[in-house]
Scaffold this motif. Structure first.
Motif, PDB file in Angstrom:
ATOM      1  N   ARG A 182       4.366  -1.371  -8.150  1.00 37.50           N
ATOM      2  CA  ARG A 182       3.999  -0.097  -8.801  1.00 37.50           C
ATOM      3  C   ARG A 182       4.528  -0.008 -10.216  1.00 37.50           C
ATOM      4  O   ARG A 182       3.813   0.392 -11.139  1.00 37.50           O
ATOM      5  N   LYS A 183       5.775  -0.390 -10.375  1.00 39.04           N
ATOM      6  CA  LYS A 183       6.381  -0.283 -11.696  1.00 39.04           C
ATOM      7  C   LYS A 183       5.642  -1.123 -12.726  1.00 39.04           C
ATOM      8  O   LYS A 183       5.451  -0.703 -13.866  1.00 39.04           O
ATOM      9  N   ILE A 235       5.424  -1.651   5.372  1.00 37.26           N
ATOM     10  CA  ILE A 235       6.187  -0.829   4.435  1.00 37.26           C
ATOM     11  C   ILE A 235       6.301   0.610   4.920  1.00 37.26           C
ATOM     12  O   ILE A 235       7.265   1.315   4.594  1.00 37.26           O
ATOM     13  N   ASP A 236       5.340   1.043   5.719  1.00 33.28           N
ATOM     14  CA  ASP A 236       5.403   2.392   6.279  1.00 33.28           C
ATOM     15  C   ASP A 236       6.617   2.530   7.194  1.00 33.28           C
ATOM     16  O   ASP A 236       7.338   3.528   7.138  1.00 33.28           O
ATOM     17  N   LEU A 275      10.623  -3.789   0.443  1.00 34.95           N
ATOM     18  CA  LEU A 275      10.820  -2.552  -0.309  1.00 34.95           C
ATOM     19  C   LEU A 275      10.853  -2.838  -1.816  1.00 34.95           C
ATOM     20  O   LEU A 275      10.191  -2.168  -2.611  1.00 34.95           O
ATOM     21  N   GLU A 276      11.624  -3.836  -2.187  1.00 36.23           N
ATOM     22  CA  GLU A 276      11.732  -4.177  -3.605  1.00 36.23           C
ATOM     23  C   GLU A 276      10.390  -4.653  -4.162  1.00 36.23           C
ATOM     24  O   GLU A 276      10.038  -4.346  -5.299  1.00 36.23           O
ATOM     25  N   PHE A 314      14.246  -5.066   3.214  1.00 31.83           N
ATOM     26  CA  PHE A 314      14.665  -4.727   1.854  1.00 31.83           C
ATOM     27  C   PHE A 314      13.840  -5.480   0.820  1.00 31.83           C
ATOM     28  O   PHE A 314      13.486  -4.938  -0.228  1.00 31.83           O
ATOM     29  N   PHE A 316       9.917   2.671   4.950  1.00 34.00           N
ATOM     30  CA  PHE A 316      10.190   3.973   4.329  1.00 34.00           C
ATOM     31  C   PHE A 316      10.543   5.012   5.386  1.00 34.00           C
ATOM     32  O   PHE A 316      11.452   5.824   5.186  1.00 34.00           O
ATOM     33  N   LEU A 334       2.650  -1.706 -12.876  1.00 36.70           N
ATOM     34  CA  LEU A 334       1.432  -0.998 -13.258  1.00 36.70           C
ATOM     35  C   LEU A 334       1.721   0.065 -14.318  1.00 36.70           C
ATOM     36  O   LEU A 334       1.147   0.054 -15.396  1.00 36.70           O
ATOM     37  N   TRP A 335       2.625   0.985 -13.994  1.00 35.81           N
ATOM     38  CA  TRP A 335       2.792   2.118 -14.902  1.00 35.81           C
ATOM     39  C   TRP A 335       3.725   1.837 -16.053  1.00 35.81           C
ATOM     40  O   TRP A 335       3.734   2.578 -17.028  1.00 35.81           O
ATOM     41  N   TRP A 385       7.455  -3.712  -3.092  1.00 37.58           N
ATOM     42  CA  TRP A 385       6.583  -2.528  -3.214  1.00 37.58           C
ATOM     43  C   TRP A 385       6.866  -1.788  -4.523  1.00 37.58           C
ATOM     44  O   TRP A 385       5.944  -1.448  -5.272  1.00 37.58           O
ATOM     45  N   ILE A 386       8.139  -1.561  -4.797  1.00 34.81           N
ATOM     46  CA  ILE A 386       8.501  -0.857  -6.030  1.00 34.81           C
ATOM     47  C   ILE A 386       8.073  -1.651  -7.256  1.00 34.81           C
ATOM     48  O   ILE A 386       7.488  -1.116  -8.189  1.00 34.81           O
TER      49      ILE A 386
END
Lengths: 120, 120
Positions: free
Chosen positions: A103-104, A22-23, A96-97, A93, A26, A106-107, A99-100
């Motif tokens: 996180r989403k 993922i690094d 990337l999706e 891609f 990005f 979680l919060w 990864w997002i």
DNA sequence: TAAATACTGAAGTATTCACTTGACAATTTA
DNA sequence: TAAATTGTCAAGTGAATACTTCAGTATTTA
């Protein structure tokens, strides 16, 4: 001491079944020229020269960008004769999706829990 | 000549109603330390010192990272007393998802059409 | 075969970037 | 009030990065 990270990949760049870093994804998309390349390839595959034409940089520079995009799993290229054809590769891609999404989840969970006023 | 791009923003950093610059978002998330910060904030809000503790860098460095994340609309901070509390901000992530979605809709459509052999 | 096309490789350069140190300001705690 | 905590500002440094030029190598076209 440095806090930079790095990930050694087994051998050559991400092939058909390589795991995505993922690094790299990005970092690759952090450059406006590379995003312009992605935009062009999103419409249809292009040769390296065709990609270079609208960007005001040398062919060499485009080839360097392509290498980075390829290593990130965002672009796939194939050389036939003297022409290298480049197209979008799904893997980067998708990573990337993912990864997002992680996180989403979680919060957003936390966001539901209590009345944290307003946001969007 | 350079192909670098830049975008002048009206005044101060993205406030409640600022438009997100996708270049800032990708650049911000291109750094592993900043992604680590995002990971921590995804779980719960943290003070700057709390964020710095597990990362082996100075408080100053963390503050610099936070500025970049804030400018990208990925983090929101608020100082009360001597403590600055940092939390996830939706806007940057939303812009990121939108960006991906726009590209995917392009090349997935093309992928459906099948029979994409030659190009130029 | 000669010339154009499409790309590749190595090496150099100017700028950006992450990080540091050191000095300082503001707030809370003892 | 003194001391500790929490963060900020300014300036500097080494490494990474995007780009260039120049010199090739294949491949195709005339």
């Amino acid at each position: 001491m440095s806090a930079r990270s790095g990930k050694a990949e087994s051998g050559s760049g991400p092939g058909p079944r390589a795991e995505i870093d993922i690094d790299r994804v990005f970092h690759a998309l952090g450059d406006p020229t590379r995003r312009a390349i992605v935009d062009m390839l999103s419409v249809r595959p292009h040769s390296v020269s065709k990609l270079a034409a609208p960007l005001n940089i040398t062919l060499t520079a485009v080839a360097q960008h392509l290498q980075i995009l390829e290593d990130a799993g965002l672009v796939r290229t194939e050389k036939v004769g003297r022409v290298r054809t480049c197209r979008i590769e799904n893997a980067g891609f998708a990573a990337l999706e993912r990864w997002i999404g992680e996180r989403k989840s979680l919060w957003e969970k936390r966001f539901d829990q209590l009345g944290e006023l307003l946001e969007e």
